[in-house]
Motif scaffolding. Structure first.
Motif, mmCIF file in Angstrom:
data_model
loop_
_atom_site.group_PDB
_atom_site.id
_atom_site.type_symbol
_atom_site.label_atom_id
_atom_site.label_comp_id
_atom_site.label_asym_id
_atom_site.label_seq_id
_atom_site.Cartn_x
_atom_site.Cartn_y
_atom_site.Cartn_z
ATOM 1 N N THR A 193 38.881 33.682 30.478
ATOM 2 C CA THR A 193 39.912 34.700 30.607
ATOM 3 C C THR A 193 40.338 35.232 29.243
ATOM 4 O O THR A 193 40.441 36.449 29.041
ATOM 5 N N TYR A 241 56.314 39.360 34.477
ATOM 6 C CA TYR A 241 55.169 40.177 34.880
ATOM 7 C C TYR A 241 55.484 41.664 34.687
ATOM 8 O O TYR A 241 54.671 42.425 34.129
ATOM 9 N N THR A 298 48.699 36.817 32.221
ATOM 10 C CA THR A 298 49.370 35.920 33.166
ATOM 11 C C THR A 298 48.388 34.938 33.785
ATOM 12 O O THR A 298 48.725 33.769 34.016
ATOM 13 N N TYR A 299 47.170 35.406 34.039
ATOM 14 C CA TYR A 299 46.150 34.508 34.594
ATOM 15 C C TYR A 299 45.777 33.444 33.570
ATOM 16 O O TYR A 299 45.619 32.268 33.918
ATOM 17 N N THR A 334 48.411 37.316 40.788
ATOM 18 C CA THR A 334 46.998 37.643 40.582
ATOM 19 C C THR A 334 46.406 38.244 41.847
ATOM 20 O O THR A 334 45.698 39.260 41.802
ATOM 21 N N TRP A 335 46.684 37.625 42.983
ATOM 22 C CA TRP A 335 46.198 38.185 44.252
ATOM 23 C C TRP A 335 46.743 39.590 44.462
ATOM 24 O O TRP A 335 46.006 40.492 44.882
ATOM 25 N N SER A 365 47.626 41.738 42.224
ATOM 26 C CA SER A 365 46.959 42.652 41.286
ATOM 27 C C SER A 365 45.539 42.986 41.734
ATOM 28 O O SER A 365 45.092 44.132 41.625
ATOM 29 N N LEU A 405 47.569 41.288 33.956
ATOM 30 C CA LEU A 405 46.816 40.382 34.807
ATOM 31 C C LEU A 405 46.070 39.349 33.977
ATOM 32 O O LEU A 405 46.075 38.149 34.297
ATOM 33 N N THR A 430 40.219 41.512 35.421
ATOM 34 C CA THR A 430 41.065 42.236 34.463
ATOM 35 C C THR A 430 40.397 43.541 34.050
ATOM 36 O O THR A 430 41.063 44.565 33.866
#
Length: 571
Positions: free
Chosen positions: A366, A508, A130-131, A429-430, A432, A127, A112
């Motif tokens: 996180t 998102y 959401t993660y 996530t990937w 991003s 990111l 992030t």
């Protein structure tokens, strides 16, 4: 911008002192800097072997042992072999992209922080949240899976699932509270056990394939010929075989979700410039071998039309997270080996427990990283003397209590939809990470930072990230394509599945553009990206660590020789 003389992340051992954030500190945090108010420091206590095995443990789990069952039944052994190999390569590209950034600047806020610095603060905000949302749902989901695994021995009619959920939850909270050193050691041995189990399953499968089981049936590749290597799904003919293959591609993607969690550990890694690239280069190839060999062998032992596979048995009554749902157990039963299914179920229980433990750790770190950047309440950035973000751990543990909603059968349907909603965030996530890496490479080139200055360079460079990005975006939009295929056999349009599968995409985008509207932030220009803040401190720490490490190795050269020569490559 913070001073290069500021004390670096992870080495504070003073007693907690109340600290008020200044505007400068908050501003620096917003730019992804290494702000350092009292007692918001993580401790760099994760060793290289911890990082490597945590990375392995994050990707080896029930998705391999159990999830391959449905994939095999839907698509056949040829499809799952191709899908797992290709998706494995894509995930390797994601890990290489992350490793290049992490080795250059090991930020405690993880990927992030990279998104904030190199791409856009709005992407970093989105990111991170959401993660975090993904992992606070995954942790209680793993607790529920653990209860279902135990129900293989003790049905829920005898012992309520809430009992096992409570025991598992208390255990993982305690492990996370005892500090990152204890957590790292615990996960190291659990992940090592996972590796041993997977290797044992591969060896057993190979023996059974050659006729070494009690039935002495030398199967070879018999089932690749009859019923065949490729099954059909939804439609017949070539179109059905392609849809079956693509459904397996999606399943393979979900099986690999979690490998990126190594990017969250960089703030607590000793000598991260060596540990992170080593973990990425060595770990993923091991995972790739584990997955490919496993799916290849199980495809030779179990035909895709075997009625013992849950997908083929609509009257299947056992918990679908227990050994009864595993294609490897089906292979064991078909070979006539007694009692081994119970042993494998016990192994699956440890797999699930390890996953729940690491999921809670990732959720905690996180929200900690978001608080460090000023994107979450500041209290979640506070740590105790041992470097544990206790308030972040408390909120994540409290949210994990939603696992109890699975005690009621009616709630499980709702919870499955909830999990379906958040799993897409793993793919996002990937996406991003890959976008951030592309911007990172552009920034390096704009600021004349050559590849030779980097501790680790992604072997496929920016073009590897472009390829992986295109494929991940394609998977995002085709994740639940079967909701669009409705006919007499498959019924009407499944709107509930559609909503929970794709609602993550607009959420998102709302987070990204909502943050940009609220803060008026702009994207980071390549020539203005902050590649340097905090790097000098980390360079000094790295030099000091290497000096101490070399001195220690000289003192114990004899005792460490055997480990370095014959054992260290495993870990």
């Amino acid at each position: 911008m913070l001073s290069h003389e500021a004390k670096s992340e992870g080495f504070s051992s003073e007693a907690p002192v109340k600290h008020e954030y200044s505007n400068d500190e908050v501003g620096a945090a917003e730019e992804g800097g290494l702000s350092n108010p009292d007692h918001v420091d993580l401790h760099r206590a994760l060793k290289a072997r911890h990082i490597t095995m945590i990375a392995i443990g994050g990707a080896i789990g029930t998705g391999l042992i159990i999830g391959t069952g449905d994939a095999l039944a839907k698509a056949g052994p040829g499809s799952i072999l191709i899908a797992y190999a290709w998706v494995g390569f894509i995930v390797y590209l994601v890990m290489c992209a992350l490793g290049e950034m992490a080795a250059w600047l090991p930020l405690p806020s993880g990927f992030t922080g990279y998104a904030v610095r190199f791409c856009d603060p709005a992407l970093g905000f989105t990111l991170g949240w959401t993660y975090w949302f993904k992992y606070i749902i995954l942790s209680p989901n793993q607790l529920t899976a653990g209860a279902l695994v135990i129900s293989y021995w003790l049905p829920q009619e005898k012992v309520n699932a809430g009992v096992w959920i409570t025991i598992l939850l208390v255990a993982i909270v305690c492990i996370n509270y005892f500090g990152v050193r204890f957590f790292g050691e615990f996960e190291f041995w659990l992940s090592s056990f996972k590796v041993i189990v997977i290797l044992g399953i591969i060896l057993l499968s190979f023996i059974l394939m050659l006729g070494g089981g009690p039935d002495h049936d030398r199967r070879g590749f018999r089932y690749w010929k009859s019923p065949g290597a490729f099954n059909t799904y939804i439609l017949e003919g070539d179109a059905g075989r392609f849809l079956a293959f693509w459904s397996t591609m999606v399943s393979a993607t979900f099986a690999f979700l979690g490998t990126e969690l190594v990017g969250v550990t960089v703030g607590e890694a000793q000598n991260p410039r060596k540990a992170i690239p080593r973990a990425i280069k060595l770990t993923f190839w091991r995972i790739l071998v584990f997955y490919i060999l496993s799916v290849l062998l199980v495809g030779t032992l179990v035909p895709y039309n075997d009625k013992k596979l849950p997908y083929n048995n609509k009257n299947f009554s056992q918990a679908t997270s227990s050994a009864a749902a595993s294609p490897f157990v089906v292979a064991i039963e078909n070979s006539g080996i007694p009692a081994l299914d119970h042993i494998l179920n016990a192994c699956i229980l440890l797999f699930v427990f390890s996953a729940a433990n690491s999921d809670l750790y990732i959720a905690t770190r996180t929200i900690y990283g978001l608080a460090r950047e000023g994107k979450a309440p500041r209290i979640f950035a506070r740590t105790d003397r041992r470097g544990v973000p206790v308030f972040a751990l408390a909120i994540c543990s409290a949210i994990a209590l939603i696992a109890y909603m699975n005690v009621a059968n009616d709630s499980r349907v709702v919870f499955k939809y909830f999990v379906n909603l958040v799993t897409i965030f793993g793919l996002l996530t990937w996406v991003s990470i890959l976008v951030t890496h592309i911007y990172f490479v552009r920034a390096r080139r704009a600021q004349n930072v050559p590849d030779s200055d980097l501790a680790y360079v992604a072997p496929f460079g920016i073009w590897g990230s472009y390829v992986a990005l295109a494929f991940c975006i394609l998977i995002v939009f085709t994740k639940n394509y079967d909701v669009f295929t409705h006919n007499k056999k498959w019924g009407n349009f499944d709107y509930k599945n559609f909503i929970t599968a794709y609602l993550g995409i607009p959420l998102y985008l709302i987070l990204i553009f909502g943050y940009k509207l609220a803060t008026k932030c702009k994207g980071v220009k390549p020539e203005e990206a902050d590649l340097w803040t905090g790097k000098e401190q980390i360079d000094r720490e790295e030099a000091a660590f290497i000096a101490r490490h070399n001195e220690e190795m000289e003192k114990h050269a004899g005792s460490h020789w055997f480990y370095r020569k014959f054992v260290s490559w495993l870990f």
